[in-house]
Design an enzyme around this catalytic site. Structure first.
Site, PDB file in Angstrom:
ATOM      1  N   ALA A 181     -21.364 -61.149  50.825  1.00 27.10           N
ATOM      2  CA  ALA A 181     -19.915 -60.974  50.926  1.00 27.10           C
ATOM      3  C   ALA A 181     -19.584 -59.595  51.511  1.00 27.10           C
ATOM      4  CB  ALA A 181     -19.308 -61.108  49.531  1.00 27.10           C
ATOM      5  N   LYS A 206     -27.855 -62.932  56.260  1.00 31.48           N
ATOM      6  CA  LYS A 206     -26.617 -63.155  57.016  1.00 31.48           C
ATOM      7  C   LYS A 206     -25.493 -62.440  56.280  1.00 31.48           C
ATOM      8  CE  LYS A 206     -23.075 -65.616  57.031  1.00 31.48           C
ATOM      9  NZ  LYS A 206     -22.080 -64.654  57.535  1.00 31.48           N
ATOM     10  N   GLU A 284     -23.657 -66.425  43.278  1.00 31.57           N
ATOM     11  CA  GLU A 284     -22.962 -65.297  42.635  1.00 31.57           C
ATOM     12  C   GLU A 284     -21.539 -65.320  43.175  1.00 31.57           C
ATOM     13  OE1 GLU A 284     -24.183 -63.298  40.377  1.00 31.57           O
ATOM     14  OE2 GLU A 284     -26.358 -63.354  40.608  1.00 31.57           O
ATOM     15  N   GLU A 419      -8.990 -65.834  40.700  1.00 32.98           N
ATOM     16  CA  GLU A 419      -9.385 -64.482  41.110  1.00 32.98           C
ATOM     17  C   GLU A 419      -8.530 -64.089  42.310  1.00 32.98           C
ATOM     18  OE1 GLU A 419     -12.722 -63.994  43.796  1.00 32.98           O
ATOM     19  OE2 GLU A 419     -13.553 -62.437  42.514  1.00 32.98           O
ATOM     20  N   GLY A 481     -18.555 -53.186  37.255  1.00 30.49           N
ATOM     21  CA  GLY A 481     -19.809 -52.526  37.638  1.00 30.49           C
ATOM     22  C   GLY A 481     -20.919 -52.832  36.644  1.00 30.49           C
TER      23      GLY A 481
HETATM   24  P1  NAD Z   1     -16.592 -65.552  51.364  1.00 30.19           P
HETATM   25  O1  NAD Z   1     -16.923 -66.673  50.444  1.00 30.19           O
HETATM   26  O2  NAD Z   1     -15.424 -65.708  52.253  1.00 30.19           O
HETATM   27  O3  NAD Z   1     -17.847 -65.235  52.327  1.00 30.19           O
HETATM   28  C1  NAD Z   1     -19.116 -64.936  51.810  1.00 30.19           C
HETATM   29  C2  NAD Z   1     -20.182 -65.224  52.860  1.00 30.19           C
HETATM   30  O4  NAD Z   1     -20.241 -66.625  53.091  1.00 30.19           O
HETATM   31  C3  NAD Z   1     -19.930 -64.595  54.226  1.00 30.19           C
HETATM   32  O5  NAD Z   1     -21.137 -64.106  54.728  1.00 30.19           O
HETATM   33  C4  NAD Z   1     -19.412 -65.764  55.047  1.00 30.19           C
HETATM   34  O6  NAD Z   1     -19.589 -65.609  56.438  1.00 30.19           O
HETATM   35  C5  NAD Z   1     -20.245 -66.888  54.501  1.00 30.19           C
HETATM   36  N1  NAD Z   1     -19.695 -68.244  54.694  1.00 30.19           N
HETATM   37  C6  NAD Z   1     -18.415 -68.614  54.936  1.00 30.19           C
HETATM   38  N2  NAD Z   1     -18.332 -69.967  55.007  1.00 30.19           N
HETATM   39  C7  NAD Z   1     -19.586 -70.446  54.792  1.00 30.19           C
HETATM   40  C8  NAD Z   1     -20.128 -71.758  54.707  1.00 30.19           C
HETATM   41  N3  NAD Z   1     -19.367 -72.852  54.861  1.00 30.19           N
HETATM   42  N4  NAD Z   1     -21.434 -71.884  54.445  1.00 30.19           N
HETATM   43  C9  NAD Z   1     -22.230 -70.794  54.251  1.00 30.19           C
HETATM   44  N5  NAD Z   1     -21.769 -69.518  54.326  1.00 30.19           N
HETATM   45  C10 NAD Z   1     -20.451 -69.357  54.584  1.00 30.19           C
HETATM   46  O7  NAD Z   1     -16.466 -64.237  50.438  1.00 30.19           O
HETATM   47  P2  NAD Z   1     -15.948 -62.796  50.823  1.00 30.19           P
HETATM   48  O8  NAD Z   1     -14.478 -62.833  51.044  1.00 30.19           O
HETATM   49  O9  NAD Z   1     -16.813 -62.190  51.867  1.00 30.19           O
HETATM   50  O10 NAD Z   1     -16.278 -61.983  49.459  1.00 30.19           O
HETATM   51  C11 NAD Z   1     -15.441 -61.943  48.350  1.00 30.19           C
HETATM   52  C12 NAD Z   1     -15.884 -62.906  47.278  1.00 30.19           C
HETATM   53  O11 NAD Z   1     -17.247 -62.657  46.909  1.00 30.19           O
HETATM   54  C13 NAD Z   1     -15.093 -62.741  46.000  1.00 30.19           C
HETATM   55  O12 NAD Z   1     -14.797 -63.995  45.479  1.00 30.19           O
HETATM   56  C14 NAD Z   1     -16.043 -61.979  45.089  1.00 30.19           C
HETATM   57  O13 NAD Z   1     -15.793 -62.147  43.709  1.00 30.19           O
HETATM   58  C15 NAD Z   1     -17.353 -62.572  45.484  1.00 30.19           C
HETATM   59  N6  NAD Z   1     -18.457 -61.696  45.088  1.00 30.19           N
HETATM   60  C16 NAD Z   1     -19.217 -62.079  44.027  1.00 30.19           C
HETATM   61  C17 NAD Z   1     -20.234 -61.251  43.577  1.00 30.19           C
HETATM   62  C18 NAD Z   1     -21.084 -61.641  42.401  1.00 30.19           C
HETATM   63  O14 NAD Z   1     -22.158 -61.068  42.256  1.00 30.19           O
HETATM   64  N7  NAD Z   1     -20.662 -62.576  41.559  1.00 30.19           N
HETATM   65  C19 NAD Z   1     -20.491 -60.036  44.234  1.00 30.19           C
HETATM   66  C20 NAD Z   1     -19.699 -59.694  45.332  1.00 30.19           C
HETATM   67  C21 NAD Z   1     -18.680 -60.540  45.750  1.00 30.19           C
END
Ligand code: NAD
Length: 532
Positions: A181, A206, A284, A419, A481
């Site tokens: 993410a 990626k 995650e 969220e 954290g």
């Molecule tokens: P996102 O779900 O939009 O994207 C995450 C990743 O998935 C990116 O690399 C994106 O390009 C890829 N992606 C998008 N569509 C996909 C698909 N169909 N198949 C496979 N991959 C795909 O998330 P974001 O906006 O980048 O990050 C924020 C989110 O991440 C929040 O919900 C946050 O809580 C979560 N997060 C969770 C943790 C944890 O450890 N639980 C840690 C960090 C962030």
């Protein structure tokens, strides 16, 4: 399907001079593209990529930092092929030797920690000390994994059959894809790479399409160490790009495990796709985290912790504090103190060391914040602080918003259940701990929670069977954290994943139960007789 979206290709050549602010950060890591486009694909045999171009944009100033090339579908397949090839030799390297190489990666990261931290701050938008902290987390997990490289033990189990021994043996798994993410553009990869690497796997990263520079900088550092050690760099390959690359990784039969960090919505698709082909998946996902403050809490500790939890990273941590449950007895005092802190938040350039609130990552996040603030008004919430999009002077193109505290009129509203990735803290007042725990557990997500109390009975309840249902359950420690030592992850719609410390490494290996017969008989288990 992974198709080359020609329409997304940038025909623009990036030639405008960078600001000194950006140029200082990028040049410290050799990332100035000098009007060209940076290659965003690393296979262990150099850098390339002739597919779509993704742009890196500074969330603070709106400045276009660089263009980065991704892979074409044909190149995607050759990256997978290369990583699998690299895996076949790497798996034979003894684990302590892999640990020694990881130790060198740790040293190389530490030497560039502050420059990398500044890059995180520039490209993602979090404040400098959090950017540096994120790189420190990568360094810490390398230390942990170096130790693991001599401790990834299986078991010897007593057999019921004479002259027999049972072993549980961990072996390398294969190719692990890490899809990460935007909000932790370095640490999440670090948690995965360190464990996957000592376990003997090839790892293919990626990153989020909006943070390609962080991934290029990290991969260059790792690749240099691998090359110096004569290890095929295909074991730490990089493929930048958007959802189409992520989807292709989930679909590929050659990817043994997908470790996905991201939103619930995308995580659900990833989970279905990878499980649909019986691949391993580690999820995650989003957090919707609460802190509970009891009447006996030390408010001098609890208020600053909640302040950090809700405002830190501009509310863009998966563990950010989004819900605050205050006992009626201390609620007015607590809110007064919190409002005072909110009234003086230094907001602005995250690269300036005194700043505590930087920008949101992009304009979509600003829109989501604005919509949520409007919704709070519509449902009749009391907005104690904030609620507006902000334009600090000198940052007209930045994605700034006000940190917000609101008291929604009821617990029945849907806004508690989602969220929202922005600094909005929703508050409710309770009379009994059981009520607060019920509220804590009443959301679909289950990542992080904390209680502030000095009463051992409250602590026992909160961490016990009728307590918090989250993966992280803290006492007199904020819910935002974590350290790398324990396994990190959430329950319920947060995806049940576990990364980083604890027993997480056990997911990055394939387990075999081996029964060895060193006797002159070959008896069947459970006394079964099958003789003629
Ligand atoms: P996102 O779900 O939009 O994207 C995450 C990743 O998935 C990116 O690399 C994106 O390009 C890829 N992606 C998008 N569509 C996909 C698909 N169909 N198949 C496979 N991959 C795909 O998330 P974001 O906006 O980048 O990050 C924020 C989110 O991440 C929040 O919900 C946050 O809580 C979560 N997060 C969770 C943790 C944890 O450890 N639980 C840690 C960090 C962030």
């Amino acid at each position: 399907m992974y198709r080359l979206a020609r329409s997304l290709r940038s025909s623009r050549s990036f030639s405008r001079a960078l600001s000194t602010r950006a140029s200082n950060v990028l040049s410290a890591l050799g990332l100035e593209s000098q009007g060209g486009v940076l290659p965003g694909v690393y296979t262990g045999r150099g850098w390339g990529g002739t597919g779509n171009v993704v742009a890196s944009k500074c969330p603070t100033t709106g400045e276009h930092l660089a263009d980065v090339t991704t892979a074409t579908p044909a190149e995607f397949h050759s990256v997978i092929e290369r990583s699998r090839e690299a895996f076949h030799s790497f798996r034979m390297l003894p684990a302590p030797r892999r640990g020694e190489i990881l130790r060198q990666i740790r040293e190389a990261l530490a030497a560039k920690r502050d420059s990398l931290g500044a890059l995180v701050s520039l490209e993602m938008g979090k404040i400098l000390s959090e950017g540096i902290g994120e790189v420190q987390e990568f360094i810490d997990i390398c230390d942990y994994a170096v130790g693991l490289s001599r401790m990834m033990n299986g078991q010897v189990i007593a057999s019921e059959r004479p002259g027999h021994t049972i072993l549980e043996v961990p072996n390398p798994l294969g190719l692990v894809a890490v899809i990460s993410a935007f909000n932790f553009p370095v640490a999440v990869y670090g948690w995965n790479l360190a464990l996957s690497f000592v376990a003997g796997n090839a790892t293919l990263w990626k990153p989020a399409p909006s943070t390609p520079l962080c991934s290029i900088a990290v991969t260059r550092i790792v690749a240099e160490v691998l090359e110096k050690n004569g290890v095929d760099g295909g074991v730490a390959a990089l493929i930048t790009g958007g959802h189409e690359v992520g989807e292709a990784l989930c679909e590929s039969e050659h990817v043994t495990m997908v470790s996905f960090t991201g939103s619930e919505h995308i995580g659900a698709k990833v989970g279905r796709k990878v499980q649909g082909r019986f691949g391993k998946v580690l999820l995650e996902l989003g957090g919707n985290n609460a802190s509970i403050v009891m009447p006996d809490a030390d408010l001098s500790l609890a208020v600053p912790s909640v302040f950090f939890g809700a405002v830190g990273t501009a509310g863009q941590r998966c563990t950010s504090t989004r819900r605050l449950y205050l006992h009626r007895e201390i609620a007015p005092r607590f809110l007064d103190a919190l409002k005072k802190a909110y009234a003086q938040i230094p907001t602005g350039d995250p690269l300036v060391s005194s700043t505590l609130l930087g920008p949101l990552h992009n304009q979509n996040a600003v829109k989501a914040y604005h919509k949520a603030a409007m919704h709070l008004h519509e449902v009749g919430a009391e907005i104690l602080v904030g609620g507006k999009v902000k334009h600090p002077s000198g940052f007209d193109q930045g994605n700034f918003v006000e940190a917000t505290i609101a008291i929604p009129p009821s617990q029945d509203l849907d806004l508690w259940k989602r969220e929202l990735f922005a600094p909005i803290l929703n508050v409710a007042i309770f009379d009994e701990l059981d009520q607060a725990i019920e509220w804590n557990n009443s959301v679909p997500q289950g990542l992080s929670s904390s209680i502030w109390t000095k009463d051992i009975r409250n602590i026992g309840k909160f961490i016990g069977p009728s307590g918090s249902d989250c993966g992280i359950v803290n006492v007199n420690v904020g819910n935002s954290g974590a350290e790398i030592g324990a396994a990190f992850g959430g329950n319920k719609r947060t995806g049940w994943g576990r990364e980083s410390g604890g027993d997480s490494w056990k997911q990055y290996v394939r387990w075999s139960a081996c029964t060895i017969n060193s006797s002159n008989e070959a008896p069947l288990a459970q006394g079964v007789n099958f003789s003629l």
